[in-house]
Enzyme design. Structure first.
Site, mmCIF file in Angstrom:
data_model
loop_
_atom_site.group_PDB
_atom_site.id
_atom_site.type_symbol
_atom_site.label_atom_id
_atom_site.label_comp_id
_atom_site.label_asym_id
_atom_site.label_seq_id
_atom_site.Cartn_x
_atom_site.Cartn_y
_atom_site.Cartn_z
ATOM 1 C CB ILE A 190 -1.027 0.066 1.164
ATOM 2 C CG1 ILE A 190 -0.365 -0.190 2.527
ATOM 3 C CG2 ILE A 190 -2.191 -0.833 0.914
ATOM 4 C CD1 ILE A 190 -1.307 0.086 3.695
ATOM 5 N N GLY A 191 2.096 1.150 0.326
ATOM 6 C CA GLY A 191 2.895 2.382 0.286
ATOM 7 C C GLY A 191 4.301 2.186 0.799
ATOM 8 C CD GLN A 192 9.380 2.134 0.211
ATOM 9 O OE1 GLN A 192 9.070 1.254 -0.589
ATOM 10 N NE2 GLN A 192 10.155 1.916 1.255
ATOM 11 N N GLY A 193 6.890 3.850 3.267
ATOM 12 C CA GLY A 193 6.979 4.816 4.368
ATOM 13 C C GLY A 193 8.409 5.278 4.579
ATOM 14 C CB ALA A 194 9.810 7.539 7.123
ATOM 15 C CG ASP A 242 7.577 13.157 12.531
ATOM 16 O OD1 ASP A 242 7.536 14.349 12.155
ATOM 17 O OD2 ASP A 242 7.856 12.213 11.777
HETATM 18 O O1 3AM Z 1 1.793 6.135 0.876
HETATM 19 P P1 3AM Z 1 0.636 6.765 1.584
HETATM 20 O O2 3AM Z 1 0.950 8.099 2.159
HETATM 21 O O3 3AM Z 1 -0.648 6.710 0.828
HETATM 22 O O4 3AM Z 1 -0.556 6.162 5.334
HETATM 23 C C1 3AM Z 1 0.571 5.344 5.177
HETATM 24 C C2 3AM Z 1 1.305 5.609 3.873
HETATM 25 O O5 3AM Z 1 0.355 5.827 2.857
HETATM 26 C C3 3AM Z 1 0.188 3.882 5.008
HETATM 27 O O6 3AM Z 1 1.290 3.285 4.346
HETATM 28 C C4 3AM Z 1 1.973 4.267 3.586
HETATM 29 C C5 3AM Z 1 3.430 4.218 3.959
HETATM 30 O O7 3AM Z 1 3.609 4.555 5.306
HETATM 31 N N1 3AM Z 1 0.013 3.193 6.280
HETATM 32 C C6 3AM Z 1 0.940 3.029 7.250
HETATM 33 N N2 3AM Z 1 0.410 2.345 8.279
HETATM 34 C C7 3AM Z 1 -0.879 2.077 7.959
HETATM 35 C C8 3AM Z 1 -1.948 1.412 8.635
HETATM 36 N N3 3AM Z 1 -1.786 0.900 9.865
HETATM 37 C C9 3AM Z 1 -1.128 2.613 6.686
HETATM 38 N N4 3AM Z 1 -2.319 2.525 6.092
HETATM 39 C C10 3AM Z 1 -3.305 1.891 6.787
HETATM 40 N N5 3AM Z 1 -3.131 1.351 8.018
#
Ligand code: 3AM
Length: 472
Positions: A205-209, A318
């Site tokens: 669903i995504g790439q986080g920090a 943060d």
């Molecule tokens: O890439 P985007 O910004 O759309 O919101 C978080 C971010 O989305 C999502 O994963 C991406 C990378 O951090 N995310 C992180 N934890 C999550 C969770 N517990 C999550 N989305 C849903 N539930």
């Protein structure tokens, strides 16, 4: 002619001043300063603030950290490959517009309209460049800091030493944990076994920090979960990961994303948490207009999380819309504890410059000792995001933004006349420069602005509208 001459003289004067100021500075600092857009007059007016922000920027600008603290951009103006911090500055002319974004009207609160009959929210005419996450990555200063000045030391109730922080202290510096020690510690925390046998249907669903986030299904219960997979080799400050898991595991609260489990899988740490399908608050603030009733509802939920954390001696450090996740029912939960600090009554102040520049409290930027109220300042900045779609100074280079936070004090709103007096009072209590006078989380929970809160279900149309806008 006079104007032309004086302008030219001024410029020449500025060049000389700039040179004098940067003489003796490390080359890297001089380069950063040159591209920072901090004018020479500003440099002259507050050289200490400039030095502080340069030091922070330089020390958080290693290749590793660029990777760790980079968030992937969705904006069309951002290069497709991950830019380095140097690129951030060099491309500034391209990504920083010379004009201000159009004002985003605040839709007045309509008490008669219940959430089910609510009209679809107006999509804000927000230009793509303001949605860039290029500038909004979290950062941490990894350099040891000088001893506190007499005044700072006297005003603090104690010295600070975080797990993994290099903060000022009278004790000898805490030895950095080796990779093997960190693995050993992690093995005592994580569950044994292979998560690939417990979860299936993984979808990115995504790439986080600090890692990649997937959704998956718990085979035994059918529950949908989010799994953050972090490559341990790529973490410049591995101690922070331990901090993140422990704080999430030990601080369960309805307004905090629930930690479920963790595993070590080869070189990776997998953190399993509850999945929030509504996306982040950033999506909502960038794509829709929130009214005061909705802003009050989100603020109250965030304050509940902060009051709980602060009561348990945790500073999040943060707070920003990216770290607030939404459920499809409108629930609001705080996440990403990678930068949090555990304090004690005896050691209740910190000094590490950490967070995301635009949301940082002035006392963090000016390297004073700070406490939990830095989260309250950041909450105030997040309230501005909910009004205007972005934090103050987002169009500025992050280095100049840090300078402006350090020197300008409480930021000004674009259209203060559009807000109710009660909301303005709430903002003023969050964005108070004097930390002693700034409200604490428990005080703000009693603020009359929160009485304006609409039901959380009123956030549903915003979440849907944000999702719809992002599909296009
Ligand atoms: O890439 P985007 O910004 O759309 O919101 C978080 C971010 O989305 C999502 O994963 C991406 C990378 O951090 N995310 C992180 N934890 C999550 C969770 N517990 C999550 N989305 C849903 N539930």
């Amino acid at each position: 002619m006079f104007g032309l001459h004086s302008g030219l003289d001024n410029r020449l004067d500025n060049v000389v001043l700039l040179k004098q100021f940067s003489d003796g500075m490390p080359d890297q600092w001089a380069r950063l300063l040159q591209t920072s857009n901090i004018s020479v007059t500003e440099q002259k007016k507050n050289p200490q603030a400039v030095l502080d922000v340069l030091k922070f920027y330089d020390s958080s600008n290693t290749k590793d950290q660029d990777q760790k603290f980079m968030t992937v951009s969705k904006a069309t103006l951002v290069p497709s490959s991950k830019p380095s911090l140097a690129d951030t500055f060099n491309t500034q002319a391209v990504i920083t517009p010379k004009f201000k974004p159009p004002d985003i009207p605040v839709v007045p609160d309509n008490e008669e309209e219940d959430s089910e009959n609510a009209k679809p929210p107006v999509i804000a005419p927000r230009p793509d460049y303001t949605k860039s996450k290029l500038y909004t990555r979290s950062m941490i200063d990894t350099q040891p800091q000088p001893e506190p000045s007499g005044q700072d030391a006297a005003s603090a109730n104690g010295t600070a030493q975080a797990a993994g922080d290099k903060t000022k202290t009278e004790k000898p510096k805490k030895k950095k944990m080796t990779d093997e020690e960190i693995l050993e510690k992690l093995r005592t925390i994580v569950s044994v076994g292979d998560p690939n046998r417990k979860y299936n249907r993984f979808e990115k669903i995504g790439q986080g920090a600090s890692g990649t986030v997937y959704t998956a299904i718990d085979i035994a219960t059918g529950q949908e979960v989010a799994i953050k997979q972090m490559n341990l080799q790529q973490q410049p400050k591995k101690e922070l990961i331990i901090n993140e898991i422990l704080v999430m595991r030990e601080n369960k609260n309805p307004n905090i994303v629930n930690y479920l489990d963790s595993y070590l899988v080869k070189d990776e740490l997998w953190v399993v948490m509850e999945f929030l399908a509504g996306g982040s608050l950033t999506d909502v603030v960038t794509e829709t207009c929130m009214d005061e009733g909705q802003i009050a509802a989100v603020s109250r939920e965030c304050l509940q999380a902060l009051e709980f954390l602060h009561r348990n001696h945790v500073i999040h450090r943060d707070i920003k819309s990216d770290n607030i996740l939404l459920g499809m029912d409108g629930s609001v939960k705080l996440t990403d504890f990678g930068f949090c600090a555990q304090i004690t009554p005896e050691q209740n102040k910190r000094t590490t410059m950490v967070g995301t520049p635009y949301w940082m409290a002035p006392e963090v930027v000016t390297r004073k000792q700070y406490g939990p109220k830095v989260d309250i300042w950041s909450l105030g900045i997040m309230a501005i995001e909910m009004i205007e779609g972005e934090p103050p100074y987002l169009n500025e280079n992050p280095l100049r933004a840090l300078y402006l936070i350090a020197t300008n004090g409480t930021p000004e709103l674009q259209n203060p006349e559009k807000l109710s007096p009660i909301f303005k009072d709430f903002l003023a209590k969050c964005l108070e420069m004097d930390v002693e006078k700034r409200a604490a989380g428990c005080d703000l929970l009693q603020h009359p602005f929160l009485k304006l809160a609409k039901p959380l279900a009123s956030l549903q149309p915003l979440i849907l509208a944000a999702k719809e806008a992002q599909r296009h």
